[in-house]
Design a protein around this motif. Structure first.
Motif, mmCIF file in Angstrom:
data_model
loop_
_atom_site.group_PDB
_atom_site.id
_atom_site.type_symbol
_atom_site.label_atom_id
_atom_site.label_comp_id
_atom_site.label_asym_id
_atom_site.label_seq_id
_atom_site.Cartn_x
_atom_site.Cartn_y
_atom_site.Cartn_z
ATOM 1 N N VAL A 49 9.137 5.712 10.764
ATOM 2 C CA VAL A 49 9.520 7.114 10.603
ATOM 3 C C VAL A 49 11.043 7.227 10.605
ATOM 4 C CG1 VAL A 49 9.525 9.379 11.725
ATOM 5 C CG2 VAL A 49 7.387 8.100 11.499
ATOM 6 N N ASP A 50 11.682 6.499 11.504
ATOM 7 C CA ASP A 50 13.142 6.518 11.573
ATOM 8 C C ASP A 50 13.737 5.978 10.271
ATOM 9 O OD1 ASP A 50 15.672 6.891 12.951
ATOM 10 O OD2 ASP A 50 15.766 4.689 12.997
ATOM 11 N N TYR A 52 12.318 5.882 7.358
ATOM 12 C CA TYR A 52 12.005 6.831 6.297
ATOM 13 C C TYR A 52 12.973 8.012 6.328
ATOM 14 C CZ TYR A 52 9.447 10.224 3.490
ATOM 15 O OH TYR A 52 9.110 11.154 2.551
ATOM 16 N N THR A 53 13.267 8.491 7.527
ATOM 17 C CA THR A 53 14.204 9.612 7.681
ATOM 18 C C THR A 53 15.592 9.221 7.169
ATOM 19 O OG1 THR A 53 12.971 10.416 9.584
ATOM 20 C CG2 THR A 53 15.235 11.208 9.350
ATOM 21 N N VAL A 54 16.018 8.036 7.546
ATOM 22 C CA VAL A 54 17.323 7.559 7.082
ATOM 23 C C VAL A 54 17.329 7.465 5.555
ATOM 24 C CG1 VAL A 54 18.880 5.561 7.043
ATOM 25 C CG2 VAL A 54 17.927 6.350 9.206
ATOM 26 N N ARG A 56 15.477 9.144 3.416
ATOM 27 C CA ARG A 56 15.485 10.502 2.853
ATOM 28 C C ARG A 56 16.871 11.114 2.937
ATOM 29 N NH1 ARG A 56 11.043 14.230 5.111
ATOM 30 N NH2 ARG A 56 12.209 15.673 3.818
ATOM 31 N N ASN A 57 17.537 10.897 4.067
ATOM 32 C CA ASN A 57 18.900 11.423 4.216
ATOM 33 C C ASN A 57 19.835 10.807 3.173
ATOM 34 O OD1 ASN A 57 18.096 13.014 6.342
ATOM 35 N ND2 ASN A 57 18.875 11.631 7.917
ATOM 36 N N SER A 60 19.213 12.406 -0.117
ATOM 37 C CA SER A 60 19.818 13.745 -0.159
ATOM 38 C C SER A 60 21.313 13.639 -0.421
ATOM 39 C CB SER A 60 19.580 14.482 1.158
ATOM 40 O OG SER A 60 18.214 14.724 1.343
#
Length: 120
Positions: A49-50, A52-54, A56-57, A60
């Motif tokens: 999850v971490d 994946y978040t990185v 996605r960031n 962006s």
């Protein structure tokens, strides 16, 4: 200069994003190959999850960079067009000035010739 900095940032983020994707693939392959105990899966889940978040960031930021780079590209094209127009105007002015100088010299010669003829 600002565009070059943004391009370098984009390149760095793309490299980091590629590395993160590779890490995710490696972790997935490890889970499957090692048949990791589901009890340990919560740790891996939060790790994924971490990651994946990185990722996605980063995506962006890449999109934002793309927008900024496009805006700068548009502005650069506008400035280049303005500079081209100014250069053409300067060349036209230079040609007009040369033509004026030639005309003035011819008129001066004609006046001198007319004065010389009047004196005779």
């Amino acid at each position: 200069e600002y565009v070059a900095v943004l391009e370098q940032r984009c390149s760095d983020m793309q490299a980091e994003n590629t590395e993160l994707k590779k890490n995710l693939q490696d972790c997935h392959a490890l889970i499957i190959a090692e048949r990791i105990d589901p009890g340990n899966f919560s740790f891996l889940y939060f790790y994924f999850v971490d990651q994946y978040t990185v990722s996605r960031n980063l995506m962006s930021e890449l999109k934002l960079f793309d927008e900024v780079a496009r805006e700068h590209g548009t502005r650069l094209a506008e400035v280049q067009n303005t500079m081209r127009s100014l250069k053409e105007a300067r060349e036209t002015l230079h040609l007009n000035r040369e033509t004026f100088c030639v005309d003035a010299e011819e008129m001066e010669r004609a006046i001198e010739e007319a004065e010389r003829q009047l004196m005779e």
